[in-house]
Structure formats: structure tokens, C-alpha cells
Design a protein around this motif. Structure first.
Motif, short mmCIF file in Angstrom:
data_model
loop_
_atom_site.label_atom_id
_atom_site.label_comp_id
_atom_site.label_asym_id
_atom_site.label_seq_id
_atom_site.Cartn_x
_atom_site.Cartn_y
_atom_site.Cartn_z
N PHE A 99 -18.21 4.19 -123.05
CA PHE A 99 -19.51 4.79 -123.37
C PHE A 99 -19.76 4.83 -124.87
O PHE A 99 -18.89 5.20 -125.64
CB PHE A 99 -19.58 6.19 -122.78
N VAL A 156 -21.69 12.80 -133.07
CA VAL A 156 -22.08 11.76 -134.04
C VAL A 156 -23.09 12.31 -135.03
O VAL A 156 -22.98 12.11 -136.24
CB VAL A 156 -22.64 10.53 -133.29
N LEU A 212 -19.04 16.91 -128.88
CA LEU A 212 -19.17 16.00 -127.74
C LEU A 212 -19.76 14.66 -128.13
O LEU A 212 -20.73 14.57 -128.86
CB LEU A 212 -20.03 16.64 -126.66
N ASP A 213 -19.13 13.64 -127.58
CA ASP A 213 -19.61 12.29 -127.86
C ASP A 213 -20.10 11.61 -126.58
O ASP A 213 -20.54 10.47 -126.60
CB ASP A 213 -18.46 11.47 -128.47
N LYS A 237 -14.86 13.15 -125.68
CA LYS A 237 -15.20 12.60 -124.36
C LYS A 237 -14.28 13.25 -123.33
O LYS A 237 -13.07 13.07 -123.39
CB LYS A 237 -14.99 11.09 -124.34
N ARG A 257 -24.16 1.89 -128.62
CA ARG A 257 -24.14 3.29 -129.01
C ARG A 257 -23.09 3.52 -130.11
O ARG A 257 -22.02 2.94 -130.10
CB ARG A 257 -23.80 4.18 -127.82
N ILE A 258 -23.48 4.34 -131.07
CA ILE A 258 -22.54 4.70 -132.12
C ILE A 258 -21.65 5.81 -131.58
O ILE A 258 -22.15 6.86 -131.18
CB ILE A 258 -23.29 5.17 -133.38
N THR A 259 -20.37 5.57 -131.54
CA THR A 259 -19.47 6.56 -130.98
C THR A 259 -18.91 7.45 -132.09
O THR A 259 -19.00 7.12 -133.27
CB THR A 259 -18.29 5.91 -130.25
N ARG A 260 -18.32 8.55 -131.66
CA ARG A 260 -17.70 9.46 -132.61
C ARG A 260 -16.62 8.73 -133.39
O ARG A 260 -16.44 8.93 -134.58
CB ARG A 260 -17.12 10.65 -131.84
N PHE A 315 -21.12 20.38 -130.45
CA PHE A 315 -21.22 19.43 -131.56
C PHE A 315 -19.98 18.56 -131.72
O PHE A 315 -19.88 17.77 -132.64
CB PHE A 315 -21.54 20.17 -132.86
N THR A 326 -11.26 14.35 -128.72
CA THR A 326 -11.85 13.02 -128.50
C THR A 326 -13.37 13.07 -128.36
O THR A 326 -14.03 12.05 -128.54
CB THR A 326 -11.30 12.38 -127.23
#
Lengths: 438, 327
Positions: free
Chosen positions: B327, A129, B285-286, B256, A151-154, B283, B254
């Protein structure tokens, strides 16, 4: 070891503060207690001191950003390294370990629909993110997270990238600032955000020719406080009239001397406060706070006094007013008023009030219904002293009369005690005569 | 294209390789007359004779040792260890001899041998017939460790293993033997060792797995699709060497990552995969990389309820995916 510096609790009811100026930048070394930044909170400007000595590594909060108490504002790389910190580190670990032993609680929470409003993870940015936001110039403060705990996700970021940039209403509202470099933009947006979050009152329309005045931080705080007080504390109101002819004579007799000797004017307010303070000692319930399942009788008597400026109302505090003489009170009032007008009130000056004295008489009012300075139990206002024809010693006489108005939290107090308290204040004020020694 | 079971793909690959190259021979306990306890070598002794289908004594060290020696002399032995659990007496031959042969002889000798071994639980095999031993070998340079999950990959990878110039451990999940069926071309083909494969495309969560649990992941993904969670599934296929490129690509897909294997958590392949991602795809990874694996207990229980508890299943995998997705 990097230490997180968070927005400190700058006063008991303060929930957020606006970073007005960073005094340090990344790379600067700081010693413990050295100011890191200036912060404007509800009613006061303060400095946030460094919690440790070291080097500032990262400023998280930008100037102009309003940060909740407890939120990260910057990081300091501690000097001396691990050896020194071991003790503290271990201490910090202990609660974490405890938390680990109760993992069942967290998943349970996750299942509850009530979690909707949870934003505890709002500012926990994943590496992905952060990278994407940086690469695409996305202000994460503006992004609504769909992940756990807000939470701000990708995916949230990818969606924004795909759907184009965020709307920037601020730029439209302030076209003059468009020329400014991009760096200024986030700050502007942020400043605009809180306002945007508070929708306009329903049923209020703006017609041509009307002027819209943006609500300042202080104004908003006042509004919020007043609403809280009126909402939380059931107000009751009562008023007595006191004959202060003697006090008027006394003041007239000594005020010039006083001014010459002390350099400040002698007003009626210190007399009022003294009468109130002495009476509070007899009626501790008036000097108390509603604590939900208990009433907290405050030991110290700290008198909040309302000081108005052109655009706002401040309520600085005379601490331990019961230990002060008329002279001491006069000086304290003078100092606080000066500081208020100069905008130099400190956090200390605003904290700890247990009862409020409001000098509404100073602008000619003869009766008022003050709103309690929440969570105090009551507030008294001293109205204008007015010469009136009254029956005095069975004769018509011209006397100096003053109304004393009291608003009380009816959860804590009933009319009887409030009435008795007012009677004692009245008696004390009426006891002054031209020859009283102060 | 004919549909066949996982174990039939093993047999077909062996037969075709033995037909193709007369240096290829199989050896192991009961592989000949009996045709293997799982019937993996069924019919081979009839077709190729007892010179190429060797019934050995119950001595795994000898099975591996014979394979090492034969391979050094240019043969292509395919040694069967009846259950992967029994591979322990052969470890010295595999790790200290086969794996190091090329290195210590400065390229003068090498061991083009294959050790096949059925591994894994879920068949009421209890302690000595259920272990996952792959991670014990993935830390040994000089070996290749292959763990196919589909009949297609079994045939293609076993052929690659037999044709490989160095020792390959070929672990077959025994629960897959007759449970998993799939299309397998009749013609000759190979699947390269060291290449993972995306078995399902998705955008929310990446699951990296192999063997039986790969199928659990696919099942979970199917189920989760109905809930609106899109799962990307990568089949590692080879555990040594790991296909870093594919792992990083899948992880980046993804941000994740859930790694699933039946082998126990501690020291499992998941740790290595996770480290690769953490180091090289940070960088992307979420979410924290998650692992779902067998419990760190000494052995598969015999008690059916406990075996069920020990084993992963599609529900357990789905739950872990769901948590990551949220998440």
C-alpha cells in the motif's frame, strides 16, 4: 460537510491549469459561482468558480502550481450543513456502493505489472506522511512514491529524512531568488518541475554564445498540439487559385464607407469566411471530427480563425458563422483580434471550433501548408492577393489572384471531396463584382 | 533451559503455585483422577490430594460459583472450564459476581480467583469445542483476560493470575497445547498481566495478535522476510486491560497495522485495538488499520474443508501483510 473543489475542465482539450492567483484564502466565505482563483490554462486565463456556498477551509494547490484537471485545488465547508445536502450526498454514495460490489477488480489490477505508471494515489497522503513532511519541510510534490498507485509511503519520507534534503536545482539556477523567504521555494520548485520532466531533445547541444529561451506554457501547448495533429491526422494538401479581381474592386469601392459607418476596417477575411461557410454547408464532411470508430458531422459551423501575436498563435472561434453576414463576420473578427491582443480571450472564445480559416496572406505568404487544428477535419489558408498577368477571356490581362490552400485529414476526407469543396469556395469568391450587395 | 510444551507449562505453573501456597487449589470437570481431558492437571491429585484437586459435577455455574465463594474467603481457586464453549452457564457468576465483588462491597471483599479455559479451533472440535469467547469478557470491567501464546508466557502469566487479587480469565488456545513448544525456566518467575510483548522486530508492517494466530503471524513474518518485507509482531498477551503503550509503540513503528485474531471480526478485540491506535496514533498511520479475523458465522464447522476455511493460517496472514506492505 466539506466539498472538494477540483480543477475544472476549462475547455475540451485542456488537461491542466496553472493557478495564477488565489482570490480567496482559508476562512473566507464564498457564494456559489463566486471566483475562487485565477487559472491559466493552455491558451486562456479563466476563473474557477465556487461550486457551493460556504467557507473556504483549505487551499490545497499553491499559486504557481500546475494542476491536472480533476485534481483537488481547495476545500469549501458547505454552509447550511447536512440537512440541505442529504439528497446530493446520497447520490454520491450510490456509485461508491456500486464500486464496492466489484471488489475483485481492484486486486486484479494490483497484480498487473502495467500498474507501474499508475499515480492515482500520488496525492493521497497518509496522516504519517503529512506530519513527517510538515515537520521536516518536505515538499511532497517532489517526492516519488513507492506505494500502491504511486502513493508516498511513510518509509519514502523517512528515507528522505535520513538521506538529507531533496536536491534543489532551481535555487542554483536562480540564485537571485535565494533571498526570498522559504515560502516562495515550493512554488519555484514546482514551476521548474514540468520543465525538468521534459528532457531536452536528443542531439541538441548548446554551444557558447547560444541563448536558451525557456519554453512558455503557450509555446509548449502549441508545440504539443502541432505534434498531436501531425501525429494523429494524416495530412493531405491541395491548393486552388481564385481570381478575385471582382472582390478587390468591390472592397475598394465600399471600404471607406464601411470604415466610416461601422468604425472598423473591411478586410478580405470576412469574404473568405463567408465563402467557406457557405461551402461547408454543401460539404458537411469538411465540418466534421474524426471520432475513432465514427466521423462526427458537426451541426454548428464555428470557424476558428488564427490570430498571431508576437510570441504565440491563438485560434479564437466565430460561433455560428453561418448565421452571420459579411458585416457580422467583420465585427466578430475584429472583436476576437482585439481580445487576443489584449489577452482577454475567454474560454468561450476558444471553444467549439469546427473548421479553421487561416489568413496567411496577411503577412505576404502566397502558399502554405497549414497544420490541421486537431481534431477538426481540415484547415484552409487564404494567401496573399497578388496581381498577375493571366489569360482572361482569351486575352492577357492583369488580374488579382489568390491561392487557397487546404490541409485535410485524409482519414475523413479524400481529395475528391476536398477538391469539390475548394471549387465551391473559389466560385463563391469569384462571383463577387464591384456591384455586389453585401 | 528445558523445552516444554504449552500444556506442560500450564501444569508446571499449577504445581509450583500449589507447592508455594497451600491456599491454591484446582477444581473442575475431570481435573482430578483423570488429570484433565487435556492432561493439564496431570499428576496433581497424586501430589496434592483430593482436597486440593476437586472433581466437580458437570455444572459450570457451580464451578465458578464455588470459586467465587472460596476466593472471597481467602482461598486461591483455579477453576477449569473444560472447554471455553462451556463457560456460558458460568457467565453470571463470573460477570455479575466475581467481576463486581470488589466494587459493590466497597473493597470489603474481592475474588482472587482464576478461571482457566481452553479455547479456539483447529482441532476438529466443531461447534462446541472450538469457540473463541474472549471478546465476551473483554468488555467487562473488573475482569482480567489473559491469552498467552508461548509456554514461557503461560507459566509466567498463570503464576501472575493466581497471585492476582482479582478474578482473571486465563484462556489457553487448545491447538497450542501440544503444537507450541518453547524454553521455560525451571525457576519461579512471573510475567506481568497487562503487558504486551514484541515477539519480532520489523519496519514495514506491524502485526498485533495473540494466541494461535500470533504464531501464524510469526511464521508469515519469517516467510515474508525472504520477500524483503520486514514485519513487526506484537503479542498482546493480555486482552483486558490492553497494553496501550505497547500497542501505540508497535503501531508507530511502521504506521501500517494488521490485527489478527481467530475470534470473529465483529466485536472482536481487534476493533478495540484499532480504535486505540486511530485515536492516539493517528499521525503515525500510513495506511488504514486492517483486521484479519475469523468469519462472522455462528460456529466452527465440523466439515474439515470448512474448518480449514474458517481457520486462519500463515498464508492468509502473509497475504494480508503483503497487501499492507504494498500500500
Amino acid at each position: 460537510m466539506a466539498t472538494d473543489v477540483t480543477m475544472p475542465q476549462l475547455g475540451e482539450s485542456v488537461t491542466e491549469g496553472t493557478i495564477t492567483k488565489w482570490l480567496k484564502k482559508p476562512g473566507d466565505s464564498v457564494s456559489k459561482y463566486e471566483p475562487l482563483c485565477e487559472v491559466a490554462t493552455d491558451k486562456v486565463n479563466a476563473e474557477v468558480p465556487a461550486t457551493v456556498s460556504g467557507t473556504v477551509t483549505e487551499l490545497i494547490a499553491e499559486e504557481g502550481a500546475t494542476i491536472e484537471v480533476g485534481q483537488l485545488i481547495c476545500r469549501i465547508e458547505e454552509e447550511g450543513g447536512a440537512a440541505q445536502d442529504n439528497g446530493e450526498t446520497k447520490k454520491e454514495e450510490a456509485p461508491a456502493a456500486q464500486a464496492d460490489t466489484e471488489p475483485s477488480e481492484t486486486p486484479k489490477k494490483a497484480d498487473q505489472p502495467a500498474e507501474q505508471g499508475d499515480t492515482s494515489m500520488k496525492r493521497r497522503y497518509s496522516p504519517a506522511v503529512l506530519r513527517l513532511a510538515q515537520e521536516n519541510n518536505i515538499d511532497l510534490e517532489q517526492v516519488q512514491g513507492t506505494g500502491k498507485g504511486g502513493r508516498i509511503t511513510r518509509k519514502d519520507i523517512l528515507r528522505i529524512i535520513e538521506e538529507g534534503p531533496l536536491p534543489a536545482p532551481v535555487e542554483k539556477a536562480q540564485p537571485a531568488k535565494e533571498e526570498k523567504p522559504a515560502a516562495a521555494a515550493p512554488a519555484q520548485e514546482k514551476a521548474a518541475q514540468p520543465a525538468a520532466q521534459k528532457p531536452a531533445a536528443p542531439g541538441v547541444s548548446v554551444e557558447p554564445g547560444d541563448e536558451e529561451v525557456p519554453v512558455s506554457t503557450v509555446r509548449r501547448t502549441i508545440a504539443q498540439r502541432m505534434v498531436t495533429s501531425k501525429h494523429e491526422a494524416p495530412h493531405a494538401w491541395t491548393m486552388v487559385q481564385a481570381d478575385v479581381t471582382g472582390l478587390v474592386q468591390l472592397r475598394k469601392k465600399i471600404k471607406d464607407d464601411f470604415k466610416q459607418r461601422e468604425g472598423i476596417s473591411l478586410t478580405y477575411l470576412p469574404f473568405f469566411i463567408k465563402a467557406v461557410v457557405d461551402s461547408l454547408k454543401e460539404f458537411p464532411y469538411l465540418n466534421s471530427v474524426w471520432g475513432g470508430d465514427k466521423i462526427i458531422l458537426k451541426k454548428r459551423i464555428n470557424i476558428s480563425i488564427a490570430v498571431a501575436t508576437e510570441d504565440a498563435l491563438y485560434v479564437p472561434v466565430i460561433h455560428d458563422a453561418d448565421e452571420k453576414s459579411i458585416l457580422g463576420l467583420a465585427k466578430a473578427i475584429h472583436n476576437l483580434a482585439e481580445k487576443t491582443r489584449a489577452g482577454k480571450l475567454t474560454m468561450e472564445d476558444l471553444q467549439g471550433g469546427t473548421f479553421t480559416v487561416n489568413n496567411t496572406g496577411s503577412f505576404g505568404s502566397i502558399a502554405s501548408q497549414p497544420i490541421i487544428n486537431y481534431p477538426q477535419a481540415a484547415i484552409i489558408s487564404m494567401e496573399s492577393i497578388v496581381k498577375q498577368p493571366v489569360i482572361h477571356q482569351d486575352m492577357i490581362a492583369v488580374r488579382d489572384l489568390v491561392n487557397l490552400c487546404l490541409s485535410l485529414d485524409h482519414r475523413i476526407l479524400d481529395g475528391l471531396m476536398a477538391g469539390r469543396f475548394l471549387q465551391r469556395v473559389k466560385e463563391r469568391l469569384e462571383a463577387y463584382g464591384p456591384d455586389t450587395q453585401i | 533451559m528445558p523445552v516444554m510444551s504449552y500444556i506442560d507449562a500450564v501444569t508446571q505453573a499449577l504445581r509450583e503455585e500449589m507447592q508455594r501456597d497451600e491456599k491454591v487449589f484446582v477444581l473442575g470437570e475431570d481435573v482430578g483422577v483423570r488429570g484433565g481431558v487435556f492432561r493439564a492437571t496431570n499428576g496433581l491429585i497424586e501430589e496434592f490430594g483430593e482436597q486440593r484437586v476437586l472433581d466437580t459435577p458437570l455444572t459450570e455455574s457451580a464451578i465458578a460459583g464455588v470459586a467465587v465463594g472460596a476466593s472471597c474467603y481467602g482461598m486461591r481457586p483455579v477453576a477449569e472450564i473444560q472447554f471455553a464453549d462451556f463457560i456460558m452457564p458460568a457467565v453470571n457468576q463470573i460477570v455479575s459476581e466475581a467481576a463486581k465483588m470488589r466494587y459493590r462491597s466497597n473493597n470489603a471483599w474481592h475474588c482472587p480467583m482464576v478461571v482457566r479455559a481452553p479455547y479456539g479451533g483447529g482441532v476438529h472440535g466443531a461447534l462446541y469445542h472450538s469457540q473463541s469467547v474472549e471478546a465476551m469478557f473483554t468488555c467487562v470491567p473488573g475482569l482480567k483476560v489473559v491469552t498467552p501464546s508461548t509456554p514461557y508466557d503461560v507459566k509466567g502469566l498463570l503464576k501472575s493470575a493466581i497471585r492476582d487479587e482479582d478474578p482473571v480469565l486465563f484462556f489457553e488456545h487448545k491447538r497450542c497445547y501440544r503444537l507450541i513448544k518453547g524454553e521455560v525456566p525451571n525457576e519461579d518467575y512471573t510475567v506481568p498481566i497487562g503487558k504486551a510483548e514484541v515477539k519480532r522486530e520489523g519496519t514495514d508492517v506491524t502485526v498485533i495478535s495473540y494466541g494461535l494466530t500470533l504464531h501464524f503471524a510469526l511464521k508469515a513474518a519469517e516467510q515474508l522476510e525472504k520477500e524483503g518485507i520486514s514485519v513487526h509482531v506484537l503479542d498482546l498477551r493480555t486482552l483486558l486491560p490492553l497494553d496501550k503503550e505497547a500497542i501505540l509503540e508497535a503501531a508507530s513503528k511502521t504506521g501500517k497495522v494488521l490485527i489478527v485474531h481467530e475470534d470473529n471480526l465483529t466485536g472482536g478485540v481487534g476493533g478495540e485495538v484499532s480504535a486505540i491506535i486511530a485515536q492516539e496514533a493517528f499521525f503515525e498511520l500510513d495506511a488504514p488499520i486492517r483486521r484479519l479475523a475469523g468469519p462472522d458465522v455462528p460456529a466452527m464447522p465440523y466439515s474439515p474443508p470448512l474448518e480449514k476455511e474458517f481457520m486462519l493460517n500463515p498464508e492468509k496472514v502473509a497475504n494480508a501483510i503483503r497487501e499492507l506492505a504494498e500500500f
